[in-house]
Design a protein around this motif. Structure first.
Motif, mmCIF file in Angstrom:
data_model
loop_
_atom_site.group_PDB
_atom_site.id
_atom_site.type_symbol
_atom_site.label_atom_id
_atom_site.label_comp_id
_atom_site.label_asym_id
_atom_site.label_seq_id
_atom_site.Cartn_x
_atom_site.Cartn_y
_atom_site.Cartn_z
ATOM 1 N N GLN A 48 0.824 -1.353 -0.075
ATOM 2 C CA GLN A 48 -0.076 0.043 -0.229
ATOM 3 C C GLN A 48 0.790 1.209 0.068
ATOM 4 O OE1 GLN A 48 -2.676 0.329 3.911
ATOM 5 N NE2 GLN A 48 -4.547 2.120 2.006
ATOM 6 N N ARG A 49 1.906 1.052 0.969
ATOM 7 C CA ARG A 49 2.906 2.731 0.889
ATOM 8 C C ARG A 49 3.278 2.399 -0.512
ATOM 9 N NH1 ARG A 49 4.621 3.228 5.994
ATOM 10 N NH2 ARG A 49 6.506 5.191 5.531
ATOM 11 N N THR A 51 2.945 1.810 -3.437
ATOM 12 C CA THR A 51 2.070 1.850 -4.716
ATOM 13 C C THR A 51 1.833 3.137 -4.303
ATOM 14 O OG1 THR A 51 0.129 0.496 -3.611
ATOM 15 C CG2 THR A 51 1.768 -0.711 -5.089
ATOM 16 N N ALA A 52 1.575 3.441 -2.903
ATOM 17 C CA ALA A 52 0.875 5.556 -3.168
ATOM 18 C C ALA A 52 2.451 6.396 -3.606
ATOM 19 C CB ALA A 52 0.429 5.392 -1.865
ATOM 20 N N ASN A 53 3.179 5.528 -3.383
ATOM 21 C CA ASN A 53 5.218 6.822 -2.987
ATOM 22 C C ASN A 53 4.678 6.689 -4.917
ATOM 23 O OD1 ASN A 53 5.360 7.602 -1.278
ATOM 24 N ND2 ASN A 53 6.365 5.534 -0.451
ATOM 25 N N THR A 55 2.422 6.246 -7.210
ATOM 26 C CA THR A 55 0.971 7.369 -7.976
ATOM 27 C C THR A 55 1.821 8.669 -7.444
ATOM 28 O OG1 THR A 55 0.122 5.900 -7.796
ATOM 29 C CG2 THR A 55 -1.343 8.434 -7.985
ATOM 30 N N LYS A 56 2.325 9.335 -6.644
ATOM 31 C CA LYS A 56 3.290 10.737 -6.000
ATOM 32 C C LYS A 56 3.825 10.835 -6.631
ATOM 33 C CE LYS A 56 5.204 11.109 -1.686
ATOM 34 N NZ LYS A 56 6.267 11.091 -0.743
ATOM 35 N N ALA A 133 1.973 3.186 -10.869
ATOM 36 C CA ALA A 133 1.452 4.032 -10.178
ATOM 37 C C ALA A 133 -0.428 3.521 -10.404
ATOM 38 C CB ALA A 133 1.880 4.785 -10.457
ATOM 39 N N ASN A 135 -3.774 2.827 -9.434
ATOM 40 C CA ASN A 135 -4.666 1.348 -9.330
ATOM 41 C C ASN A 135 -4.058 -0.065 -9.173
ATOM 42 O OD1 ASN A 135 -7.393 3.221 -9.396
ATOM 43 N ND2 ASN A 135 -7.622 2.595 -11.063
#
Length: 262
Positions: A48-49, A51-53, A55-56, A133, A135
């Motif tokens: 989760q961490r 993949t969120a990074n 995207t950012k 990044a 979904n």
């Protein structure tokens, strides 16, 4: 020597009862799929961490300009370069916020077997730099493979596979290395699957190894991509190598020289 052997034979003959066989050796079975110790954080949290990074970082990378150098080598015996073609381009932002690219230089090609076209360079430019990044949880399944040292970093290694292949949409299949402190991808190795045969011109490269560099102390941006493959000509296999380097990363527009005064 004969007397010694005779004495030994007599000793064996005097032993009552059958000779006891030696104890069976201890067999230690090695599992085909050894258990991997769990990481300090649950794998789901790590996924989760990072993949969120991703995207950012993808959103922030769109705000940066850089110089990109593409090198294609044909390699001879012993792995020494035998032919080379190099293109250097600047990726920059205009005041409208859109990204543009201009060619800075092209070398004279000394490649003997591989002939690159503008279409080939466009294929390379379209390669997803942040494939996980967005979904990622919906598109991929992740398998934790353990930890590994990568230079001075300690990384978590994950196997990544698409849940399904959609026609025309490139999806990553391979391995990613995630820094255990920033929980960001610092290296990846794999290929992009589309589910359809893609016309890649004369480019034979399939698997790409990508290294990230920490930019401004907070972003892990891809700055080095390499792919090794080969082409076959007249039943002879020629090793070839692709290297893409991104340097001089800068936020915003480049500083252009002022036009001469009238």
């Amino acid at each position: 020597m004969f007397l010694a052997l005779a004495g030994a034979s007599a000793a064996w003959a005097q032993q009552p009862g059958p000779i006891q066989p030696p104890a069976p050796p201890t067999i230690k079975r090695i599992p085909l799929h050894p258990e991997v110790p769990p990481p300090p954080l649950a794998p789901e949290q790590i996924i989760q961490r990072f993949t969120a990074n991703e995207t950012k970082y993808k959103a922030e990378f769109a705000k940066f300009g850089y110089v990109q150098t593409i090198e294609v080598e044909e390699r001879g015996s012993g792995g020494a370069p035998n032919g080379l073609y190099t293109v250097k381009a600047e990726v920059y932002l205009k005041p409208d916020g859109e990204r543009y690219e201009r060619i800075l230089s092209r070398s004279t090609s000394t490649l003997q077997f591989l002939h690159l076209s503008s279409q080939d360079l466009e294929v390379l430019a379209e390669m997803p730099l942040f494939p996980l990044a967005g979904n990622a949880a919906d598109d991929y399944k992740f398998d934790y493979r353990g930890t590994e040292k990568l230079d001075e970093l300690t990384t978590y290694v994950f196997r990544v596979e698409p849940k399904s292949i959609e026609s025309g949409k490139p999806l990553f299949s391979g391995l990613v290395w995630v820094d255990n402190e920033d929980l960001a991808i610092v290296k990846s190795y794999g290929q992009f699957l589309t589910g359809v045969a893609k016309d890649t011109g004369s480019l034979p490269f399939s698997f790409f190894e990508t290294y990230r560099e920490n930019t401004e102390g907070k972003y892990w941006f891809p700055t080095y991509i390499r792919s090794d493959d080969e082409v076959t000509k007249s039943d002879v296999q020629i090793p070839i190598r692709l290297v893409i380097r991104s340097t001089d990363l800068h936020l915003g527009q480049p500083v252009l020289p002022k036009p001469p005064s009238q």
